[in-house]
Write an enzyme that holds these catalytic residues in place. Structure first.
Site, PDB file in Angstrom:
ATOM      1  N   ARG A 138      24.362  46.553  36.684  1.00 39.33           N
ATOM      2  CA  ARG A 138      23.668  46.559  38.035  1.00 39.33           C
ATOM      3  C   ARG A 138      23.023  44.666  38.542  1.00 39.33           C
ATOM      4  O   ARG A 138      22.654  44.409  37.242  1.00 39.33           O
ATOM      5  CB  ARG A 138      23.612  47.285  38.677  1.00 39.33           C
ATOM      6  N   ARG A 166      31.890  47.149  43.258  1.00 42.47           N
ATOM      7  CA  ARG A 166      30.174  47.296  44.050  1.00 42.47           C
ATOM      8  C   ARG A 166      30.955  46.143  45.265  1.00 42.47           C
ATOM      9  O   ARG A 166      31.570  45.343  45.223  1.00 42.47           O
ATOM     10  CB  ARG A 166      29.452  47.025  43.434  1.00 42.47           C
ATOM     11  N   GLN A 185      15.036  51.501  40.023  1.00 49.26           N
ATOM     12  CA  GLN A 185      14.979  50.214  39.945  1.00 49.26           C
ATOM     13  C   GLN A 185      13.901  49.873  39.164  1.00 49.26           C
ATOM     14  O   GLN A 185      13.406  48.880  38.096  1.00 49.26           O
ATOM     15  CB  GLN A 185      16.237  49.629  40.435  1.00 49.26           C
ATOM     16  N   ASP A 193      21.352  40.732  47.803  1.00 50.72           N
ATOM     17  CA  ASP A 193      22.453  41.154  46.819  1.00 50.72           C
ATOM     18  C   ASP A 193      23.859  40.412  48.334  1.00 50.72           C
ATOM     19  O   ASP A 193      25.104  39.580  47.350  1.00 50.72           O
ATOM     20  CB  ASP A 193      23.652  42.470  46.971  1.00 50.72           C
ATOM     21  N   LYS A 207      18.971  45.649  47.571  1.00 50.60           N
ATOM     22  CA  LYS A 207      18.486  46.962  47.553  1.00 50.60           C
ATOM     23  C   LYS A 207      17.474  47.555  49.190  1.00 50.60           C
ATOM     24  O   LYS A 207      16.246  46.929  49.659  1.00 50.60           O
ATOM     25  CB  LYS A 207      17.499  46.963  46.607  1.00 50.60           C
TER      26      LYS A 207
HETATM   27  O1  MRU Z   1      22.082  48.677  43.391  1.00 48.38           O
HETATM   28  P1  MRU Z   1      22.237  47.165  42.789  1.00 48.38           P
HETATM   29  O2  MRU Z   1      20.590  47.786  41.039  1.00 48.38           O
HETATM   30  O3  MRU Z   1      22.412  46.482  42.218  1.00 48.38           O
HETATM   31  O4  MRU Z   1      20.738  46.698  43.634  1.00 48.38           O
HETATM   32  C1  MRU Z   1      20.666  45.441  42.761  1.00 48.38           C
HETATM   33  C2  MRU Z   1      19.752  44.607  43.928  1.00 48.38           C
HETATM   34  O5  MRU Z   1      19.680  45.228  45.162  1.00 48.38           O
HETATM   35  C3  MRU Z   1      18.990  43.332  43.423  1.00 48.38           C
HETATM   36  O6  MRU Z   1      17.395  43.023  43.767  1.00 48.38           O
HETATM   37  C4  MRU Z   1      19.696  42.843  43.862  1.00 48.38           C
HETATM   38  O7  MRU Z   1      21.088  42.413  43.008  1.00 48.38           O
HETATM   39  C5  MRU Z   1      19.296  40.921  43.358  1.00 48.38           C
HETATM   40  S1  MRU Z   1      19.535  40.757  41.359  1.00 48.38           S
HETATM   41  C6  MRU Z   1      18.913  39.400  41.033  1.00 48.38           C
END
Ligand code: MRU
Length: 360
Positions: free
Chosen positions: A53, A90, A203, A244, A255
């Protein structure tokens, strides 16, 4: 980065077997399990079910997914199938779409006979590019941390708060939000990290705290609700998160829970930065309200997984049976709360003019 003193990337091609390997992040922090990706289908599952992820890593994983598809069948139809399946694995992180578009376009431009070898070479190149990008994000972000040191009274560490995992596991190596932290630490700056646990999937607790521990960065885990209080008490010097998707006006999607940290930082006059590769910028979207927000299954909210005193991994329910949950996985922080974007091309303002200078 390091796990028990040994250097790893989050995804790589094993030299001996020539197979694609990755760390199954669902098992961390209790078990470090390395798995092999053997097919396009396994790659799609790895992204969907979050074996991997983090925006940059899912993009690179998708590139390796194309190479597995090309191993089976090098036709245009096979490129199209891989594209459709991977891009839909995703919805929120734009790096996935960026990677799929880049690889599919290149593959369509070359003869079918070259596609198998080329797709693997390209995936490896994209992995290396990600590492180099994060190294530059680290350098640019460390300059900001140096400024904090210079403006700080006394000799206490620079205290950074981060949310979720924008660490090396979310990228191929080094991370985005953590890259300035590692860089500053390597420069001898005393640094400390407040790690938000990041419910529902934790996470922060299971990945970021684990990464920082193995790479010797002082940190403390906090519940998601503690950040505002710590900021009010003057215990946070800066917030650095990942992204993201970032839109042309500078809105930052990350997130779920990031927005609340930005509000608290703004209210307490604490700089709030998003660290991101420019591939995370969606030049087709004007503002964050247009970003599709992934809604994940309610079990992530209703259940938690952990290790028992006897060392057994167990999943337990935290609610009564029959309770329903809502689980939006991301939120949007409006640009007015974002002090700056730390990119591989420099630190820029979270606004239209600055962002458009990055468009090639
Ligand atoms: O749902 P996830 O664990 O994929 O979400 C990840 C995040 O929100 C990270 O902060 C984002 O992808 C940046 S990663 C460098």
């Amino acid at each position: 980065m390091f796990i028990c003193g040994k250097q790893y990337r989050s995804i790589w091609v094993d030299q001996k077997s020539n197979k694609i390997k990755l760390i199954d992040q669902r098992k961390l922090p209790h078990v470090v399990e390395i798995i092999t990706l053997n097919s396009l289908q396994e790659t799609v599952r790895a992204i969907k079910d979050m074996y991997v992820r983090g925006a940059p890593l899912i993009g690179v994983t998708a590139a390796f997914g194309f190479s597995l598809a090309m191993k089976q069948d090098t036709s245009v139809n096979s490129i199209n199938i891989a594209y459709e399946q991977l891009i839909n694995a995703r919805p929120t992180a734009v790096n996935l779409a960026w990677a799929c578009q880049r690889v599919a376009k290149k593959l369509q431009e070359i003869p079918a006979s070259d596609r198998k070898d080329f797709s693997l070479t390209l995936a490896n190149e994209m992995a290396d590019e990600d590492v180099e990008t994060n190294r530059k994000i680290g350098e640019n972000g460390a300059d900001l941390i140096k400024k904090i040191v210079n403006n700080k009274a006394g000799s206490s560490p620079v205290r950074i708060l981060t949310h979720c995992n924008a660490g090396w596991l979310a990228t191929v190596d080094r991370g985005t939000a953590t890259a300035p932290i590692y860089e500053a630490s390597e420069l001898g700056i005393d640094i400390f990290v407040w790690v938000d646990e990041t419910r529902p999937r934790n996470q922060g607790a299971s990945l970021t705290a684990w990464e920082l521990f193995h790479n010797k960065i002082n940190n403390k885990l906090i519940v998601d609700n503690a950040g505002g209080h710590l900021m009010q008490k003057g215990l946070v010097d800066a917030v650095i998160v990942g992204s993201d998707r970032t839109t042309v006006n500078g809105d930052v999607c990350n997130k779920i829970g990031t927005y609340l940290k930005a509000l608290a930082a703004w209210d307490n006059n604490i700089p709030f930065y998003a660290a991101l590769p420019t591939t995370t910028i969606d030049f087709d979207l004007e503002n964050g309200s247009e970003i599709p927000i992934e809604e994940r299954g309610e079990d992530e909210v209703l259940m938690v997984t952990g290790k028992t005193d006897l060392g057994k991994l167990e999943k337990v329910k935290v609610t009564l049976d029959g309770i329903n949950a809502s689980n939006p996985a991301f939120d949007v922080t409006p640009s007015k709360y974002v002090t700056g974007l730390i990119t591989e091309k420099g630190v820029i303002g979270a606004n239209r003019n600055s962002i458009l200078t990055l468009k090639k």
